[in-house]
Enzyme design. Sequence first.
Site, PDB file in Angstrom:
ATOM      1  N   ARG A 232      41.982 103.780  62.044  1.00 24.41           N
ATOM      2  CA  ARG A 232      43.224 104.638  62.090  1.00 24.41           C
ATOM      3  C   ARG A 232      43.769 104.551  63.589  1.00 24.41           C
ATOM      4  O   ARG A 232      42.779 104.849  64.448  1.00 24.41           O
ATOM      5  CB  ARG A 232      42.877 105.916  61.659  1.00 24.41           C
ATOM      6  CG  ARG A 232      42.854 105.769  59.947  1.00 24.41           C
ATOM      7  CD  ARG A 232      44.033 105.722  59.198  1.00 24.41           C
ATOM      8  NE  ARG A 232      43.892 105.706  57.807  1.00 24.41           N
ATOM      9  CZ  ARG A 232      43.655 104.812  57.207  1.00 24.41           C
ATOM     10  NH1 ARG A 232      43.582 103.514  57.477  1.00 24.41           N
ATOM     11  NH2 ARG A 232      43.369 105.021  55.643  1.00 24.41           N
ATOM     12  N   GLU A 261      52.514 105.179  63.982  1.00 25.81           N
ATOM     13  CA  GLU A 261      53.171 104.232  63.234  1.00 25.81           C
ATOM     14  C   GLU A 261      54.025 104.460  62.007  1.00 25.81           C
ATOM     15  O   GLU A 261      53.837 105.860  61.304  1.00 25.81           O
ATOM     16  CB  GLU A 261      52.156 103.396  62.745  1.00 25.81           C
ATOM     17  CG  GLU A 261      51.138 103.787  61.631  1.00 25.81           C
ATOM     18  CD  GLU A 261      49.906 102.818  61.309  1.00 25.81           C
ATOM     19  OE1 GLU A 261      49.929 102.574  59.977  1.00 25.81           O
ATOM     20  OE2 GLU A 261      49.269 102.268  62.095  1.00 25.81           O
ATOM     21  N   HIS A 279      49.509  97.100  60.383  1.00 26.92           N
ATOM     22  CA  HIS A 279      48.689  97.673  59.258  1.00 26.92           C
ATOM     23  C   HIS A 279      48.485  96.759  58.130  1.00 26.92           C
ATOM     24  O   HIS A 279      48.839  97.277  57.034  1.00 26.92           O
ATOM     25  CB  HIS A 279      49.252  99.092  59.082  1.00 26.92           C
ATOM     26  CG  HIS A 279      48.009  99.957  58.388  1.00 26.92           C
ATOM     27  ND1 HIS A 279      48.306 101.298  58.673  1.00 26.92           N
ATOM     28  CD2 HIS A 279      46.961  99.763  57.806  1.00 26.92           C
ATOM     29  CE1 HIS A 279      47.162 101.941  58.003  1.00 26.92           C
ATOM     30  NE2 HIS A 279      46.270 101.216  57.776  1.00 26.92           N
TER      31      HIS A 279
END
Length: 313
Positions: A232, A261, A279
């Site tokens: 993360r 993000e 991601h």
Amino acid sequence: MPIPLLVVIELAADARLRLEEAGFEVDVEPDAEAGARRLQQGAPHVRAVLTNGSTGLSAEDIAALPNLEIICALGAGYERVDLAAARERGIVVTHGPGTNAACVADHAMALLMTAVRGVVSADTAVRRGGWAGSRQLRPMISGKKLGILGLGTIGEQIARRGAHGFGMPVAYHSRRAREGSDWLYLPSVRDLAAWADFLVVATPGGAATRHLVDEGVLDALGPDGFLVNIARGSVVDTHALIAALRQGRLAGAALDVVEGEPDIPPELLELDNIVLTPHIAGRAPEAARATLSLVIDNLQAHFGGRAVLTPVA
């Protein structure tokens, strides 16, 4: 009669079809603002919610769903699901540990090799006609020391890829040592960073791990060290990382996740010693099918009066 399921994350058409075929009336609200309005209006018919760790479900969201019985987090993470609010209402929360672990571990190794070997910068240089100038000496991967922050299912798979594929000595740090582990346990993140050539972040997100990788950890990793984050974005102090990369106190980094993000700090984008992916570490057809299958199994178990397969403790 189909069971009403509210989906608050992006959902592919084939995934929606699978949920509908499994007996659910699917209402998809992936847009954050639209989803917020939907929840503010209340959705008394909704009995299940599909979310993920990054999007989560807040106490306010839960309060807006009076007939909610189960929250399924797609993937391993669930850090933004308000577990206390769910527990108070007796709402079951599930997640998907291990369903995309192999895919994420593959991506971690791809990022590591790309950053260390300078693949992106070399590709860019060649395309611009700079063949000779792009032929720089770059470090090897094989035999280097691999540090893993967070030895869960994903961390373990990364460790095995490093050790058995590249002959890398492996050490790790987690909240506690793993009994029977093949890898060296080190008592702190800084100890791990000081030992390692490469540090891979594979720990859960949330308040407990926020900025666990800070300036001190980056300095311990050192000017020849490389950082990879597939966990993360919140685990890494972004400002400290930018400073370390700018000042040469860290050789390079590769991030699949970034604080805030999808908004990326411009200072990060300007650096040429970092690799960024959006991601996608867990995004593969095989992983997507396995992850959704587990969601369906959990939903059908719950509404069939059985215990769910992967409850959040």
